[in-house]
Write a protein that holds these residues in place. Structure first.
Motif, mmCIF file in Angstrom:
data_model
loop_
_atom_site.group_PDB
_atom_site.id
_atom_site.type_symbol
_atom_site.label_atom_id
_atom_site.label_comp_id
_atom_site.label_asym_id
_atom_site.label_seq_id
_atom_site.Cartn_x
_atom_site.Cartn_y
_atom_site.Cartn_z
ATOM 1 N N PRO A 95 -12.850 6.645 14.097
ATOM 2 C CA PRO A 95 -12.298 7.305 15.031
ATOM 3 C C PRO A 95 -11.432 6.108 16.387
ATOM 4 O O PRO A 95 -13.026 5.090 17.018
ATOM 5 C CB PRO A 95 -13.185 8.068 15.981
ATOM 6 C CG PRO A 95 -13.659 8.278 14.541
ATOM 7 C CD PRO A 95 -13.812 7.307 13.652
ATOM 8 N N GLY A 96 -11.157 6.248 17.631
ATOM 9 C CA GLY A 96 -11.488 5.223 18.514
ATOM 10 C C GLY A 96 -11.113 3.783 18.883
ATOM 11 O O GLY A 96 -11.216 2.621 19.359
ATOM 12 N N THR A 97 -10.359 3.233 17.174
ATOM 13 C CA THR A 97 -10.122 1.686 17.784
ATOM 14 C C THR A 97 -9.213 1.451 16.466
ATOM 15 O O THR A 97 -7.900 2.529 16.357
ATOM 16 C CB THR A 97 -11.029 0.994 15.869
ATOM 17 O OG1 THR A 97 -10.436 2.001 14.320
ATOM 18 C CG2 THR A 97 -12.828 1.545 16.178
ATOM 19 N N GLU A 98 -8.029 0.978 17.679
ATOM 20 C CA GLU A 98 -6.655 0.716 16.792
ATOM 21 C C GLU A 98 -6.800 -1.044 15.746
ATOM 22 O O GLU A 98 -7.867 -1.179 15.818
ATOM 23 C CB GLU A 98 -5.855 -0.553 18.277
ATOM 24 C CG GLU A 98 -5.099 -0.373 18.246
ATOM 25 C CD GLU A 98 -4.506 -1.263 19.079
ATOM 26 O OE1 GLU A 98 -3.734 -2.137 19.181
ATOM 27 O OE2 GLU A 98 -4.408 -1.127 20.459
ATOM 28 N N PRO A 138 1.078 -1.254 0.439
ATOM 29 C CA PRO A 138 -0.212 0.007 0.368
ATOM 30 C C PRO A 138 0.594 1.508 -0.075
ATOM 31 O O PRO A 138 0.430 2.632 -0.505
ATOM 32 C CB PRO A 138 -0.900 -0.352 1.120
ATOM 33 C CG PRO A 138 -0.766 -1.836 1.226
ATOM 34 C CD PRO A 138 0.191 -2.058 1.320
ATOM 35 N N GLU A 139 1.979 1.714 0.877
ATOM 36 C CA GLU A 139 2.898 2.750 0.926
ATOM 37 C C GLU A 139 3.740 3.185 -0.292
ATOM 38 O O GLU A 139 3.545 3.894 -1.176
ATOM 39 C CB GLU A 139 3.603 2.623 1.833
ATOM 40 C CG GLU A 139 3.465 2.841 3.250
ATOM 41 C CD GLU A 139 3.213 1.271 3.939
ATOM 42 O OE1 GLU A 139 3.005 -0.243 3.227
ATOM 43 O OE2 GLU A 139 2.451 0.984 5.188
ATOM 44 N N ARG A 140 3.657 1.919 -1.257
ATOM 45 C CA ARG A 140 4.366 1.947 -2.698
ATOM 46 C C ARG A 140 2.649 2.866 -3.470
ATOM 47 O O ARG A 140 3.396 3.904 -4.415
ATOM 48 C CB ARG A 140 4.570 0.758 -3.157
ATOM 49 C CG ARG A 140 5.529 1.001 -4.510
ATOM 50 C CD ARG A 140 5.869 -0.457 -4.714
ATOM 51 N NE ARG A 140 5.218 -1.112 -4.939
ATOM 52 C CZ ARG A 140 5.110 -3.246 -4.996
ATOM 53 N NH1 ARG A 140 6.542 -3.614 -5.596
ATOM 54 N NH2 ARG A 140 4.522 -3.330 -4.826
ATOM 55 N N ASP A 173 -5.634 -4.066 8.126
ATOM 56 C CA ASP A 173 -6.498 -3.457 7.568
ATOM 57 C C ASP A 173 -6.360 -2.161 7.583
ATOM 58 O O ASP A 173 -7.645 -1.246 7.930
ATOM 59 C CB ASP A 173 -7.429 -3.555 9.753
ATOM 60 C CG ASP A 173 -7.923 -5.364 9.452
ATOM 61 O OD1 ASP A 173 -8.189 -5.906 8.140
ATOM 62 O OD2 ASP A 173 -7.515 -5.450 10.917
ATOM 63 N N ARG A 174 -5.739 -1.831 8.004
ATOM 64 C CA ARG A 174 -4.844 -0.205 7.702
ATOM 65 C C ARG A 174 -5.449 0.841 5.567
ATOM 66 O O ARG A 174 -5.897 -0.602 5.329
ATOM 67 C CB ARG A 174 -3.321 -0.158 7.488
ATOM 68 C CG ARG A 174 -2.618 -0.040 8.561
ATOM 69 C CD ARG A 174 -1.155 -0.391 8.526
ATOM 70 N NE ARG A 174 -1.072 1.093 8.090
ATOM 71 C CZ ARG A 174 0.371 1.324 7.154
ATOM 72 N NH1 ARG A 174 1.082 0.566 7.732
ATOM 73 N NH2 ARG A 174 0.735 3.017 7.062
ATOM 74 N N TYR A 175 -6.002 1.473 6.355
ATOM 75 C CA TYR A 175 -6.930 2.068 5.023
ATOM 76 C C TYR A 175 -6.575 3.806 4.865
ATOM 77 O O TYR A 175 -5.737 3.851 5.432
ATOM 78 C CB TYR A 175 -8.206 2.113 5.330
ATOM 79 C CG TYR A 175 -9.110 1.723 3.450
ATOM 80 C CD1 TYR A 175 -9.662 0.981 3.436
ATOM 81 C CD2 TYR A 175 -9.615 2.987 3.722
ATOM 82 C CE1 TYR A 175 -10.681 1.127 2.494
ATOM 83 C CE2 TYR A 175 -10.730 3.722 2.966
ATOM 84 C CZ TYR A 175 -11.241 2.152 2.028
ATOM 85 O OH TYR A 175 -11.896 2.424 1.718
ATOM 86 N N TRP A 176 -6.375 4.498 3.692
ATOM 87 C CA TRP A 176 -6.058 5.297 3.244
ATOM 88 C C TRP A 176 -6.955 5.764 1.999
ATOM 89 O O TRP A 176 -7.519 5.011 1.367
ATOM 90 C CB TRP A 176 -4.922 5.367 1.966
ATOM 91 C CG TRP A 176 -3.581 5.004 2.956
ATOM 92 C CD1 TRP A 176 -2.487 5.512 3.672
ATOM 93 C CD2 TRP A 176 -2.814 3.480 3.213
ATOM 94 N NE1 TRP A 176 -1.523 4.712 3.774
ATOM 95 C CE2 TRP A 176 -1.629 3.319 3.852
ATOM 96 C CE3 TRP A 176 -3.703 1.918 3.396
ATOM 97 C CZ2 TRP A 176 -1.272 2.696 4.739
ATOM 98 C CZ3 TRP A 176 -2.618 0.765 3.583
ATOM 99 C CH2 TRP A 176 -1.701 1.815 4.329
#
Length: 136
Positions: A35-38, A14-16, A43-46
């Protein structure tokens, strides 16, 4: 009628992919989480802002691909988004410089403009079109 209001790009790195779309199209991209979630790494999202809200178009997101990348030469098996640009040749040069490739070279679409298909750094296919001002 029901309109498409959001798109998602799946990426092995994803970063690439974020860097690719920022470099090629100048999109504003920032990581987002409820908000308020780890959030776990997988599961990261952009969120991808493709242009001003006052202009036609949609925004989207980018996330980690959960399976294998498309195989080289594989036919398209998903939606293909097409991105409007002012200068197709400059955009194709930017795709190559950012590590992407040309899947189908520049072609005329009579009464519409100039179109090409590309692949990003993750193997995803997308279209790039330069509208013909006289066709508007």
């Amino acid at each position: 009628m029901n309109r498409i209001v959001h798109f998602e790009i799946h990426a092995g790195d994803p970063e690439r992919a974020v860097k690719f779309y920022q470099d090629v199209f100048g999109w504003e991209i920032e990581e987002w989480s409820p908000p308020g979630t780890e959030v776990k790494d997988e599961d990261r999202y952009w969120m991808m802002m493709t242009g001003p809200e006052t202009e036609p178009g949609i925004n989207g997101g980018l996330m980690l691909r959960r399976g294998p990348a498309p195989a080289e030469g594989q036919p398209v098996n998903a939606y293909v988004c097409t991105i409007g640009v002012d200068n197709l040749d400059k955009s194709l040069d930017a795709v190559l410089k950012a590590g992407g490739s040309i899947a189908l070279p520049r072609m005329a679409v009579p009464g519409v403009g100039w179109l090409a298909y590309c692949r990003d750094t993750e193997g995803n296919t997308f279209g790039v079109i330069q509208p013909d001002e006289s066709a508007q």
